[in-house]
Design an enzyme around this catalytic site. Structure first.
Site, PDB file in Angstrom:
ATOM      1  N   GLU A 140     120.008  62.108  32.128  1.00 53.33           N
ATOM      2  CA  GLU A 140     120.084  61.375  33.394  1.00 53.33           C
ATOM      3  C   GLU A 140     121.295  61.866  34.178  1.00 53.33           C
ATOM      4  O   GLU A 140     122.398  61.935  33.649  1.00 53.33           O
ATOM      5  CB  GLU A 140     120.203  59.875  33.117  1.00 53.33           C
ATOM      6  CG  GLU A 140     120.404  59.032  34.365  1.00 53.33           C
ATOM      7  CD  GLU A 140     120.849  57.614  34.074  1.00 53.33           C
ATOM      8  OE1 GLU A 140     121.283  56.944  35.030  1.00 53.33           O
ATOM      9  OE2 GLU A 140     120.780  57.184  32.913  1.00 53.33           O
ATOM     10  N   GLU A 149     129.904  64.887  45.174  1.00 52.04           N
ATOM     11  CA  GLU A 149     130.475  65.075  43.842  1.00 52.04           C
ATOM     12  C   GLU A 149     129.422  65.463  42.803  1.00 52.04           C
ATOM     13  O   GLU A 149     129.751  65.966  41.723  1.00 52.04           O
ATOM     14  CB  GLU A 149     131.219  63.809  43.372  1.00 52.04           C
ATOM     15  CG  GLU A 149     130.354  62.579  43.255  1.00 52.04           C
ATOM     16  CD  GLU A 149     130.373  61.726  44.520  1.00 52.04           C
ATOM     17  OE1 GLU A 149     130.149  60.513  44.393  1.00 52.04           O
ATOM     18  OE2 GLU A 149     130.610  62.276  45.613  1.00 52.04           O
ATOM     19  N   VAL A 241     108.932  44.599  37.516  1.00 55.94           N
ATOM     20  CA  VAL A 241     108.288  43.842  36.450  1.00 55.94           C
ATOM     21  C   VAL A 241     109.125  42.608  36.145  1.00 55.94           C
ATOM     22  O   VAL A 241     110.246  42.454  36.642  1.00 55.94           O
ATOM     23  CB  VAL A 241     108.121  44.699  35.173  1.00 55.94           C
ATOM     24  CG1 VAL A 241     107.129  45.824  35.410  1.00 55.94           C
ATOM     25  CG2 VAL A 241     109.457  45.256  34.704  1.00 55.94           C
ATOM     26  N   CYS A 382     136.152  39.557  20.629  1.00 52.16           N
ATOM     27  CA  CYS A 382     137.328  40.347  20.976  1.00 52.16           C
ATOM     28  C   CYS A 382     138.410  39.460  21.616  1.00 52.16           C
ATOM     29  O   CYS A 382     138.994  38.635  20.939  1.00 52.16           O
ATOM     30  CB  CYS A 382     136.930  41.517  21.875  1.00 52.16           C
ATOM     31  SG  CYS A 382     138.208  42.798  21.989  1.00 52.16           S
ATOM     32  N   TYR A 383     138.648  39.575  22.908  1.00 53.78           N
ATOM     33  CA  TYR A 383     139.653  38.740  23.571  1.00 53.78           C
ATOM     34  C   TYR A 383     139.283  37.269  23.445  1.00 53.78           C
ATOM     35  O   TYR A 383     140.161  36.410  23.305  1.00 53.78           O
ATOM     36  CB  TYR A 383     139.734  39.158  25.037  1.00 53.78           C
ATOM     37  CG  TYR A 383     140.976  38.712  25.780  1.00 53.78           C
ATOM     38  CD1 TYR A 383     142.212  38.626  25.151  1.00 53.78           C
ATOM     39  CD2 TYR A 383     140.915  38.413  27.134  1.00 53.78           C
ATOM     40  CE1 TYR A 383     143.336  38.241  25.847  1.00 53.78           C
ATOM     41  CE2 TYR A 383     142.036  38.035  27.851  1.00 53.78           C
ATOM     42  CZ  TYR A 383     143.254  37.943  27.199  1.00 53.78           C
ATOM     43  OH  TYR A 383     144.382  37.569  27.899  1.00 53.78           O
ATOM     44  N   HIS A 516     132.872  44.057  18.694  1.00 50.08           N
ATOM     45  CA  HIS A 516     131.851  43.799  19.711  1.00 50.08           C
ATOM     46  C   HIS A 516     130.458  43.915  19.095  1.00 50.08           C
ATOM     47  O   HIS A 516     129.808  44.971  19.187  1.00 50.08           O
ATOM     48  CB  HIS A 516     131.995  44.793  20.868  1.00 50.08           C
ATOM     49  CG  HIS A 516     133.195  44.560  21.724  1.00 50.08           C
ATOM     50  ND1 HIS A 516     133.172  43.734  22.830  1.00 50.08           N
ATOM     51  CD2 HIS A 516     134.476  44.999  21.611  1.00 50.08           C
ATOM     52  CE1 HIS A 516     134.373  43.706  23.378  1.00 50.08           C
ATOM     53  NE2 HIS A 516     135.192  44.467  22.651  1.00 50.08           N
ATOM     54  N   GLU A 518     127.705  42.824  20.079  1.00 49.19           N
ATOM     55  CA  GLU A 518     126.638  43.009  21.072  1.00 49.19           C
ATOM     56  C   GLU A 518     126.234  44.472  21.211  1.00 49.19           C
ATOM     57  O   GLU A 518     125.094  44.773  21.614  1.00 49.19           O
ATOM     58  CB  GLU A 518     127.073  42.444  22.428  1.00 49.19           C
ATOM     59  CG  GLU A 518     128.154  43.204  23.170  1.00 49.19           C
ATOM     60  CD  GLU A 518     129.574  42.822  22.793  1.00 49.19           C
ATOM     61  OE1 GLU A 518     130.505  43.152  23.552  1.00 49.19           O
ATOM     62  OE2 GLU A 518     129.745  42.173  21.736  1.00 49.19           O
TER      63      GLU A 518
END
Length: 544
Positions: A140, A149, A241, A382-383, A516, A518
Site C-alpha cells: 500500500e 512527497e 458496508v 499501559c498508562y 498492549h 489489543e
C-alpha cells in the site's frame, strides 16, 4: 514465484486503502495463498512514534519492536500474519539510510539523486525478504496520487512494474465516486482525473476500486472503463458496508479477487473459504445482547487514536456474542476533583487506554477510583495501568503523595522512568536525555504469571508474551506496601524486576497491564483479556 500488488489512492485521503489492502489479502489467503502486506509512507518522519495521535492516529507496534502505521494493525487483524520491522518504510527512514551510506562512502563518490538512489532504496524495501513460501506481496502506498512527497514512491513502483512485468505486478487504484444530491448523479470525473494523474507518471492501473455509497450504474462503469483504459470487469464497486469485517465478502461478491487472479492469468485457484467471515458477520448483525463500555482517554475526539483498542473490544464482543457500544469519554473533563462523574453511571465496564503526559491523567485516576469503589469491571492498559496503581496507592495504601515522575519530581514515585532493561541477551540503557523516537521499551517481552491469579486463569498459562510501548514503569520497591493494602501484582518480568500486571482480588474484574494486549487481538482469535473483560461487562449489565 512471488507476485506483487500495488495499491494506490486518489481523489481524497482516508478512502480506506488500508482496509482494502487487508481485505484483498484476506481473500487471497482464503483461496489458500500465503500473503504478506507492506506499507510505504511518504512522510519525512522516520516512523510515527513521535507523531501526535491527533494527526496520525495510533502507533501500531510489532513483535520485533517497530513503531508503525496503524494500517499494519488492519493487515494483522484481517490476515493473522504478524507484521515485522521490514513491513513499513517512510521517506524519513529511506533518506536516513541513504545519508548513512553516503557518509560511509558506500556510493564511491557518486552524486546522490532521487533517481536512482532513492527509488532503488524503495525498490529494495519492496523486494526484501517477504518470508518463506509467500506468493503475494501487497504494497500500500500512503497518501494520494499527486502529492509531491509521494512522487519517489510512485516512480519506484512504476520502475518495478516494468522490471517485474505484468505477470508479476498488478496496480490497483482506489478512488472515489461522489454522488451529487442536487444533480441526482454519481460523478465519474474525479476518478477520471485521478487515473489521468497516475498515468501521467507512467502507471496504468489494471483494476479500479471505486468507493461509493450506492450501486454504480452499468453506464457509469462503462464510462469509467472507457476513459481510464481498463476493462469494464476491472471497475470494482467498493460500496459502503455496515462493518469493516463485511468488506472481504463484499469485495469478493464484486469480483475483486477474481479480477486480480485473472490479471496474473491464474485460472485454477480454489474458491475462497469465507465461512469464518460469514460467521463473524452473523454475530455482528444478530448479537445476543449489548454492553456499554466507557473508554476514558484524552484523544477521544480522534477515535483512530484508539483503533486497536476499539477493534479488540469488538473482538471481545464476538467472543461473548454481544454488541459492544463504546462511549468515548474525554478524561480531561474529570481532571477537576469536583467535576461530576455522572457520565460513568450506567456503563458496564471502564477501559483506561495508553497515553502520555499529565493532561487528562487525573481524570483517568478518578475514573479508576469510580470503577474500583462501584465494583464496575475496569481494564487499565499501559498508562491506564500505571495511573490505576497510583490511585490504589493513594486511596488504598494511604500513600497520599503517590505519583509518577512523568508529571515531574515527586517524593513517592510509584511510577518512574525506566533506565535499563533486557531485550533478548542485550542490556538496554536510557536516560532523560535520550532521543524520544524509538527509545521506549518496544515489542514483545515475556512475563511470568502468579499461579492462582485471575490473569493466570484467563490466559490458561503461567508464561505469556505481549507487546510493549512505554518509557515509564511501576516502581517495584512499592510492591509489598501495595500488596498489604489488597493489590496483587500477578504478572512480573521473568527476572522479577518489572511489574507487568496488577489486579484487585476482591473486585469482580479489575486488571491493569503494562503491555498492549489489543495489538494481538484478532476477530477470529479475540485476546483472552478482552474476551474476559467483556464477559465481566455482560455480568455487570445484568446487575444494573
Amino acid at each position: 514465484m512471488i507476485r506483487y500488488i500495488f495499491i494506490t489512492g486518489g481523489v481524497v485521503s482516508s478512502l480506506g486503502k488500508g482496509i482494502a489492502s487487508a481485505a484483498l489479502g484476506a481473500l487471497l489467503q482464503a483461496r489458500g495463498y500465503k500473503v504478506r502486506l507492506r506499507k510505504l509512507d511518504p512522510y519525512l518522519n522516520v516512523d510515527p512514534g513521535t507523531m501526535s495521535p491527533r494527526q496520525h492516529g495510533e502507533v501500531y507496534v510489532t513483535d520485533d519492536g517497530a513503531e508503525t502505521d496503524l494500517d499494519l494493525g488492519h493487515y494483522e487483524r484481517f490476515t493473522g500474519v504478524s507484521a515485522r520491522q521490514s513491513d513499513n518504510i517512510t521517506t524519513g527512514r529511506i533518506y536516513s539510510r541513504i545519508i548513512e551510506k553516503e557518509r560511509r562512502g558506500d556510493y564511491l563518490g557518486a552524486t546522490i539523486q532521487v533517481i536512482p538512489h532513492v527509488t532503488n532504496e524503495i525498490k529494495d524495501f519492496v523486494l526484501s525478504d517477504p518470508g518463506e513460501n509467500v506468493e503475494f506481496v501487497l504494497c500500500e502506498i500512503g497518501g494520494t496520487v499527486g502529492d509531491i512527497e509521494g512522487l519517489p514512491f510512485f516512480e519506484a513502483i512504476r520502475q518495478l512494474g516494468q522490471e517485474l512485468g505484468p505477470e508479476r505486478a498488478c496496480f490497483i487504484h482506489l478512488t472515489l465516486l461522489p454522488y451529487i444530491p442536487a444533480a441526482g448523479e454519481m460523478k465519474t470525473k474525479p476518478t477520471q482525473h485521478s487515473v489521468k494523474e497516475l498515468r501521467s507518471i507512467g502507471i496504468q492501473p489494471h483494476i479500479l476500486l471505486c468507493r461509493c455509497d450506492r450501486p454504480i450504474p452499468e453506464t457509469e462503469k462503462g464510462k469509467i472503463a472507457s476513459f481510464c483504459n481498463v476493462r469494464p470487469s476491472s471497475v470494482i464497486e467498493a460500496r459502503d458496508v455496515g462493518h469493516i469485517y463485511d468488506v472481504p465478502a463484499a469485495y469478493h461478491a464484486e469480483g475483486l479477487d477474481t479480477e486480480v487472479l485473472g490479471h496474473f492469468r491464474i485460472t485454477d485457484a480454489p474458491d475462497p473459504d469465507l465461512t469464518s467471515w460469514d460467521r463473524i458477520a452473523r454475530t455482528i448483525r444478530n448479537p445476543d445482547g449489548d454492553v456499554c463500555i466507557g473508554l476514558v482517554g484524552k484523544y477521544t475526539d480522534v477515535p483512530d487514536a484508539y483503533k486497536s483498542v476499539m477493534e479488540a473490544l469488538v473482538h471481545g464482543g464476538l467472543a461473548n456474542q454481544v454488541k459492544v457500544d463504546v462511549k468515548l469519554i474525554d478524561s480531561e473533563q474529570f481532571d477537576d476533583e469536583h467535576a461530576p462523574l455522572d457520565i460513568l453511571e450506567g456503563v458496564h465496564g471502564v477501559i483506561l487506554p495508553g497515553g502520555f503526559g499529565e493532561r487528562g491523567a487525573h481524570g483517568k485516576m478518578r475514573a479508576a477510583r469510580f470503577a474500583r469503589e462501584r465494583a464496575v469491571p475496569c481494564f487499565g492498559i499501559c498508562y491506564g495501568m500505571q495511573l490505576s496503581v497510583v490511585e490504589a496507592a493513594r486511596h488504598m495504601a494511604g500513600i497520599e503523595d503517590a505519583s509518577t515522575s512523568e508529571f515531574g519530581p515527586t517524593k513517592s514515585p510509584l511510577v518512574g522512568l525506566m533506565e535499563e532493561w533486557t531485550k533478548g541477551n542485550e542490556r538496554v540503557v536510557r536516560d532523560e536525555n535520550t532521543d524520544k523516537g524509538g527509545t521506549m521499551r518496544l515489542g514483545a517481552y515475556p512475563a511470568r504469571l502468579k499461579e492462582g491469579s485471575k490473569v493466570a486463569e484467563i490466559y490458561g498459562s503461567l508464561d505469556i508474551s505481549e507487546r510493549h510501548r512505554h518509557r515509564y514503569e511501576v516502581n517495584a520497591s512499592y510492591i509489598k506496601q501495595l500488596e498489604k493494602a489488597g493489590v496483587l501484582f500477578s504478572g512480573m518480568s521473568p527476572d522479577g524486576r518489572l511489574p507487568e500486571i496488577f489486579e484487585l482480588p476482591d473486585h469482580p474484574w479489575f486488571i491493569g497491564v503494562q503491555f498492549h494486549p489489543e495489538l494481538k487481538s484478532r476477530p477470529f482469535e479475540p485476546h483472552p483479556l478482552f474476551a474476559s473483560f467483556i464477559g465481566a461487562a455482560v455480568k455487570q449489565s445484568r446487575l444494573v
